[in-house]
Write an enzyme that holds these catalytic residues in place. Structure first.
Site, mmCIF file in Angstrom:
data_model
loop_
_atom_site.group_PDB
_atom_site.id
_atom_site.type_symbol
_atom_site.label_atom_id
_atom_site.label_comp_id
_atom_site.label_asym_id
_atom_site.label_seq_id
_atom_site.Cartn_x
_atom_site.Cartn_y
_atom_site.Cartn_z
ATOM 1 N N ILE A 13 101.843 48.380 71.207
ATOM 2 C CA ILE A 13 100.609 48.182 70.423
ATOM 3 C C ILE A 13 100.482 46.717 70.007
ATOM 4 O O ILE A 13 99.389 46.144 70.043
ATOM 5 C CB ILE A 13 100.569 49.109 69.184
ATOM 6 N N SER A 87 110.440 53.005 67.627
ATOM 7 C CA SER A 87 109.231 53.837 67.618
ATOM 8 C C SER A 87 109.360 55.194 68.314
ATOM 9 O O SER A 87 108.407 55.971 68.296
ATOM 10 C CB SER A 87 108.095 53.065 68.280
ATOM 11 N N THR A 136 102.288 55.486 60.848
ATOM 12 C CA THR A 136 102.003 56.593 61.766
ATOM 13 C C THR A 136 101.547 57.846 61.026
ATOM 14 O O THR A 136 101.893 58.042 59.845
ATOM 15 C CB THR A 136 103.292 56.917 62.561
ATOM 16 N N ASP A 137 100.818 58.711 61.730
ATOM 17 C CA ASP A 137 100.429 59.997 61.135
ATOM 18 C C ASP A 137 101.630 60.936 60.995
ATOM 19 O O ASP A 137 101.562 61.939 60.289
ATOM 20 C CB ASP A 137 99.315 60.667 61.955
ATOM 21 N N GLU A 138 102.753 60.602 61.679
ATOM 22 C CA GLU A 138 103.918 61.504 61.625
ATOM 23 C C GLU A 138 104.505 61.605 60.227
ATOM 24 O O GLU A 138 105.259 62.540 59.947
ATOM 25 C CB GLU A 138 105.004 61.047 62.605
ATOM 26 N N TYR A 162 112.831 59.373 62.778
ATOM 27 C CA TYR A 162 111.812 58.319 62.946
ATOM 28 C C TYR A 162 110.762 58.413 61.844
ATOM 29 O O TYR A 162 110.479 57.421 61.150
ATOM 30 C CB TYR A 162 111.142 58.438 64.333
ATOM 31 N N LYS A 166 109.746 55.823 58.808
ATOM 32 C CA LYS A 166 108.406 55.232 58.628
ATOM 33 C C LYS A 166 107.861 55.609 57.247
ATOM 34 O O LYS A 166 107.242 54.777 56.568
ATOM 35 C CB LYS A 166 107.441 55.703 59.730
HETATM 36 P P1 NAD Z 1 107.208 49.728 70.664
HETATM 37 O O1 NAD Z 1 108.515 50.426 70.588
HETATM 38 O O2 NAD Z 1 106.471 49.668 71.947
HETATM 39 O O3 NAD Z 1 107.389 48.209 70.186
HETATM 40 C C1 NAD Z 1 108.180 47.855 69.091
HETATM 41 C C2 NAD Z 1 108.391 46.345 69.141
HETATM 42 O O4 NAD Z 1 109.156 45.968 67.980
HETATM 43 C C3 NAD Z 1 109.191 45.876 70.364
HETATM 44 O O5 NAD Z 1 108.606 44.725 70.902
HETATM 45 C C4 NAD Z 1 110.568 45.571 69.790
HETATM 46 O O6 NAD Z 1 111.265 44.553 70.509
HETATM 47 C C5 NAD Z 1 110.211 45.122 68.384
HETATM 48 N N1 NAD Z 1 111.334 45.314 67.455
HETATM 49 C C6 NAD Z 1 112.077 46.436 67.269
HETATM 50 N N2 NAD Z 1 113.038 46.207 66.364
HETATM 51 C C7 NAD Z 1 112.873 44.929 65.943
HETATM 52 C C8 NAD Z 1 113.555 44.118 64.998
HETATM 53 N N3 NAD Z 1 114.615 44.574 64.310
HETATM 54 N N4 NAD Z 1 113.129 42.837 64.809
HETATM 55 C C9 NAD Z 1 112.086 42.349 65.518
HETATM 56 N N5 NAD Z 1 111.401 43.085 66.438
HETATM 57 C C10 NAD Z 1 111.801 44.348 66.635
HETATM 58 O O7 NAD Z 1 106.328 50.354 69.509
HETATM 59 P P2 NAD Z 1 104.755 50.655 69.477
HETATM 60 O O8 NAD Z 1 104.496 51.967 70.104
HETATM 61 O O9 NAD Z 1 104.039 49.436 69.939
HETATM 62 O O10 NAD Z 1 104.550 50.837 67.899
HETATM 63 C C11 NAD Z 1 104.289 49.699 67.072
HETATM 64 C C12 NAD Z 1 104.158 50.168 65.630
HETATM 65 O O11 NAD Z 1 103.104 51.120 65.523
HETATM 66 C C13 NAD Z 1 105.411 50.862 65.086
HETATM 67 O O12 NAD Z 1 105.565 50.479 63.749
HETATM 68 C C14 NAD Z 1 105.068 52.351 65.171
HETATM 69 O O13 NAD Z 1 105.754 53.076 64.182
HETATM 70 C C15 NAD Z 1 103.577 52.323 64.932
HETATM 71 N N6 NAD Z 1 102.797 53.405 65.550
HETATM 72 C C16 NAD Z 1 102.929 53.698 66.878
HETATM 73 C C17 NAD Z 1 102.115 54.684 67.453
HETATM 74 C C18 NAD Z 1 102.198 55.009 68.927
HETATM 75 O O14 NAD Z 1 101.544 55.948 69.366
HETATM 76 N N7 NAD Z 1 102.932 54.293 69.725
HETATM 77 C C19 NAD Z 1 101.197 55.373 66.651
HETATM 78 C C20 NAD Z 1 101.113 55.062 65.284
HETATM 79 C C21 NAD Z 1 101.902 54.068 64.755
HETATM 80 O O1 DAU Z 2 101.683 60.202 66.180
HETATM 81 C C1 DAU Z 2 102.031 58.861 66.278
HETATM 82 C C2 DAU Z 2 103.363 58.732 66.975
HETATM 83 O O2 DAU Z 2 103.125 59.002 68.352
HETATM 84 C C3 DAU Z 2 104.007 57.363 66.793
HETATM 85 O O3 DAU Z 2 104.308 57.169 65.452
HETATM 86 C C4 DAU Z 2 105.282 57.252 67.631
HETATM 87 O O4 DAU Z 2 105.794 55.927 67.554
HETATM 88 C C5 DAU Z 2 104.935 57.555 69.072
HETATM 89 O O5 DAU Z 2 106.119 57.547 69.850
HETATM 90 C C6 DAU Z 2 104.249 58.922 69.183
HETATM 91 O O6 DAU Z 2 105.192 59.986 68.866
HETATM 92 P P1 DAU Z 2 105.209 61.369 69.679
HETATM 93 O O7 DAU Z 2 106.542 61.970 69.533
HETATM 94 O O8 DAU Z 2 104.029 62.201 69.344
HETATM 95 O O9 DAU Z 2 104.975 60.775 71.178
HETATM 96 P P2 DAU Z 2 105.688 61.096 72.567
HETATM 97 O O10 DAU Z 2 104.913 60.381 73.614
HETATM 98 O O11 DAU Z 2 107.154 60.916 72.522
HETATM 99 O O12 DAU Z 2 105.407 62.668 72.748
HETATM 100 C C7 DAU Z 2 104.083 63.189 72.738
HETATM 101 C C8 DAU Z 2 104.196 64.696 72.855
HETATM 102 O O13 DAU Z 2 104.668 65.013 74.172
HETATM 103 C C9 DAU Z 2 105.193 65.312 71.896
HETATM 104 O O14 DAU Z 2 104.689 66.568 71.472
HETATM 105 C C10 DAU Z 2 106.450 65.524 72.725
HETATM 106 C C11 DAU Z 2 105.899 65.765 74.123
HETATM 107 N N1 DAU Z 2 106.746 65.287 75.245
HETATM 108 C C12 DAU Z 2 107.192 63.997 75.211
HETATM 109 C C13 DAU Z 2 107.970 63.507 76.226
HETATM 110 C C14 DAU Z 2 108.497 62.087 76.201
HETATM 111 C C15 DAU Z 2 107.021 66.122 76.306
HETATM 112 O O15 DAU Z 2 106.580 67.302 76.358
HETATM 113 N N2 DAU Z 2 107.780 65.631 77.328
HETATM 114 C C16 DAU Z 2 108.293 64.371 77.333
HETATM 115 O O16 DAU Z 2 109.033 63.997 78.293
#
Ligand code: NAD
Ligand code: DAU
Length: 359
Positions: A13, A87, A136-138, A162, A166
């Site tokens: 992100i 994450s 996150t919504d989690e 996780y 958060k």
């Molecule tokens: P990601 O895992 O793709 O990226 C995380 C980044 O943070 C990486 O570049 C990593 O190198 C860096 N990082 C990790 N530990 C670090 C540290 N100690 N110091 C400096 N950098 C560090 O994560 P993402 O999916 O891009 O999520 C970004 C943020 O958004 C997170 O805070 C996550 O909780 C939140 N978020 C993610 C989602 C989602 O669907 N992916 C949804 C809602 C909120």
């Molecule tokens: O809701 C926001 C969150 O979404 C963020 O805070 C997290 O950083 C992000 O990783 C994501 O969490 P989820 O656990 O919802 O995402 P993930 O892609 O891991 O899984 C999405 C759904 O799919 C979940 O119900 C688990 C399921 N899943 C996931 C994987 C990796 C499977 O069924 N098979 C899989 O192999």
């Protein structure tokens, strides 16, 4: 010109946000991207911005107080956008410690460094300084069928290590707002998808496996629901909250786009079939027969669904990208970035994948 300190800008992100901000503001902002480059951080995600004069990358760990304080001391930071975190839920179930260290203690370091740089001797803050904590919504836990949505007022009830980490970081930000009148906002967003997402997450994992004719692991009965948001819409929301939101407030961000996991997997398979040209050898590999139900995730939250009413009413943000369009954009991006996928799935990813899905 405002200077942004973006943490975790080499992740999924964060990198999309940096691209979005340069598309929107061009030369009118400066961005300092602070990332320690864990397995999830990848400087390839920043191709196209790394040579800009108004962009700087600093390899630093948010747990390293001295390094973070030095960045604040050397730069007049106006905005902090704090993405850096561990994450992935599955990894947190296997190894919770680093989630607490980075997500909780790292956030504390960021809060203290910003407070130290911005606070005046009388306890007020320098003008127009803002910290946005990306969450996150989690943190709200799990909804069941029949429940309505997550609102900003929904009690915090995290289940995984996780989401507990958060939620703890959210509470720290709230404590700084309440105790020190610290100028911050918290955003709680639903599941993002789009370019540069690491293939440990559902959507890129399914795209990558399907194109290779590999099994598509679906946890449990496949009926868990997530509320999917295209990552550009999230980037726009973050910018709008920071510029138009009321300081101290929490805003939920979501796509009103609830889907069962199995529906996501089937849509990806059908869309891949539609988009792959005739004669492409991968067309024969992409099949619904690859779907494989596997053991459920421990403590698997059943349903997430965000009510983005507050952000819409107060700030005017709403999700613009329909899932049908967003998934095509995402698949097209993966078609055009095969090397990116090859690079991120070599080495450590292989070990993670084999260990995670060995059953
Ligand atoms: P990601 O895992 O793709 O990226 C995380 C980044 O943070 C990486 O570049 C990593 O190198 C860096 N990082 C990790 N530990 C670090 C540290 N100690 N110091 C400096 N950098 C560090 O994560 P993402 O999916 O891009 O999520 C970004 C943020 O958004 C997170 O805070 C996550 O909780 C939140 N978020 C993610 C989602 C989602 O669907 N992916 C949804 C809602 C909120
Ligand atoms: O809701 C926001 C969150 O979404 C963020 O805070 C997290 O950083 C992000 O990783 C994501 O969490 P989820 O656990 O919802 O995402 P993930 O892609 O891991 O899984 C999405 C759904 O799919 C979940 O119900 C688990 C399921 N899943 C996931 C994987 C990796 C499977 O069924 N098979 C899989 O192999």
């Amino acid at each position: 010109m405002k200077t942004y300190l973006v943490t975790g800008g080499a992740g999924f992100i964060g990198s999309n946000y940096i691209h979005y901000m340069f598309r929107k503001y061009g030369e009118d902002i400066r961005i300092i991207n602070v990332d320690c480059l864990t397995y999830a951080g990848n400087l390839e995600n920043l191709k196209g911005v790394e040579n800009r004069d108004n962009y700087t990358f600093v390899k630093a760990d948010i747990r390293d107080r001295e390094a973070i304080e030095e960045i604040f001391a050397k730069n007049n930071i106006d905005r902090v956008v704090h993405f850096a975190a561990e994450s992935h839920v599955d990894r947190s179930i296997r190894n919770p410690e680093v989630f607490v260290e980075t997500n909780v203690l790292g956030t504390l370091v960021m809060l203290n460094a910003a407070k130290k740089a911005w606070e005046k001797p009388d306890g007020t803050y320098m003008e127009d300084k803002k910290f946005l904590h990306v969450s996150t919504d989690e943190v709200y836990g799990s909804l069941e069928e029949g429940d309505t949505y997550f609102y900003e007022t929904t009690p915090i009830d995290p289940h995984s290590p996780y989401s507990a980490s958060k939620a703890s970081s959210d509470m720290l930000v709230k404590a700084y707002i309440d105790t020190y009148k610290f100028p911050a906002n918290i955003t709680n967003c639903s599941n993002n998808y789009g370019p540069y997402q690491f293939p440990e997450k559902l959507i890129p994992l399914i795209i990558n496996n399907a194109l290779q004719g590999r099994k598509l692991p679906v946890y449990g009965d496949g009926k868990n629901v997530r509320d999917w948001l295209y990552v550009d819409d999230h980037a726009k929301a973050i910018d709008m909250v920071q510029e138009k939101g009321r300081l101290g407030e929490r805003y939920n961000i979501g796509g009103h786009n609830e889907k069962q996991n199995i529906e996501i997997v089937r849509t990806i398979l059908d869309t891949l079939q539609e988009m792959l040209p005739e004669g492409d050898p991968r067309k024969a590999l992409v099949s619904h027969d690859l779907i494989t139900y596997v053991e459920d995730r421990k403590g698997h939250d059943r349903r997430y669904a965000i009510a983005p009413d507050k952000i819409k009413a107060e700030i005017g943000w709403y999700p613009e990208t329909m899932f049908k369009e967003g998934i095509r954009l995402t698949i097209q991006w993966f078609f055009e970035h095969e090397d990116w996928m090859k690079n991120v799935t070599s080495g450590d990813y292989q070990k993670y994948y084999e260990e995670m899905y060995k059953a």
